[in-house]
Design a protein around this motif. Structure first.
Motif, PDB file in Angstrom:
ATOM      1  N   GLU A  79     -17.610  10.108 -13.589  1.00 16.02           N
ATOM      2  CA  GLU A  79     -19.067   9.959 -13.636  1.00 16.02           C
ATOM      3  C   GLU A  79     -19.427   8.563 -14.096  1.00 16.02           C
ATOM      4  N   ARG A  80     -20.557   8.121 -13.650  1.00 12.47           N
ATOM      5  CA  ARG A  80     -21.057   6.808 -14.039  1.00 12.47           C
ATOM      6  C   ARG A  80     -22.284   6.954 -14.914  1.00 12.47           C
ATOM      7  N   PHE A  81     -22.289   6.238 -16.011  1.00  6.43           N
ATOM      8  CA  PHE A  81     -23.432   6.244 -16.909  1.00  6.43           C
ATOM      9  C   PHE A  81     -24.149   4.917 -16.774  1.00  6.43           C
ATOM     10  N   ILE A  82     -25.400   4.985 -16.388  1.00  2.27           N
ATOM     11  CA  ILE A  82     -26.183   3.769 -16.177  1.00  2.27           C
ATOM     12  C   ILE A  82     -27.429   3.821 -17.050  1.00  2.27           C
ATOM     13  N   GLY A  83     -27.777   2.695 -17.635  1.00  2.00           N
ATOM     14  CA  GLY A  83     -29.002   2.607 -18.413  1.00  2.00           C
ATOM     15  C   GLY A  83     -28.745   2.519 -19.901  1.00  2.00           C
ATOM     16  N   VAL A  84     -29.801   2.719 -20.640  1.00  2.00           N
ATOM     17  CA  VAL A  84     -29.764   2.617 -22.096  1.00  2.00           C
ATOM     18  C   VAL A  84     -29.561   4.007 -22.686  1.00  2.00           C
ATOM     19  N   PHE A  85     -28.656   4.106 -23.638  1.00  2.00           N
ATOM     20  CA  PHE A  85     -28.373   5.370 -24.305  1.00  2.00           C
ATOM     21  C   PHE A  85     -28.530   5.196 -25.811  1.00  2.00           C
ATOM     22  N   ASN A  86     -29.107   6.202 -26.467  1.00  2.00           N
ATOM     23  CA  ASN A  86     -29.131   6.231 -27.926  1.00  2.00           C
ATOM     24  C   ASN A  86     -27.790   6.801 -28.372  1.00  2.00           C
ATOM     25  N   LEU A  87     -26.955   5.974 -28.959  1.00  2.00           N
ATOM     26  CA  LEU A  87     -25.632   6.411 -29.382  1.00  2.00           C
ATOM     27  C   LEU A  87     -25.694   6.950 -30.807  1.00  2.00           C
TER      28      LEU A  87
END
Length: 85
Positions: free
Chosen positions: A1-9
């Protein structure tokens, strides 16, 4: 899977600075009777100090939608892992 964008880690379990201090102190067998005043945090961290003393509610919404599984979803679990040496 590809994760694109801004993430709150951030983990899904929220906590306050006071609760974090107590949990951390307990995990290292130390007392937690003093807290750092906000003005000292501002001196040391500048605007970033607000993230500590205002206890903002940040949630990992995108990670939740992707069914991301956290190894340590609570502050207790995360601190126990870090301090277990």
């Amino acid at each position: 899977e590809r994760f694109i964008g801004v993430f709150n880690l951030v983990a899904p379990g929220q906590t306050t600075n006071a609760a974090f201090t107590k949990i951390f102190a307990r995990s290292v067998s130390r007392p937690a009777f003093l807290s750092v005043p906000p003005f000292l945090l501002k001196l040391a961290l500048g605007k970033a100090a607000q993230m500590v003393y205002l206890n903002p509610a940040v949630v990992p919404a995108k990670l939740d939608k992707l069914n991301f599984k956290f190894d340590f979803p609570t502050i207790e679990q995360a601190i126990a892992e870090i301090t277990s040496g």
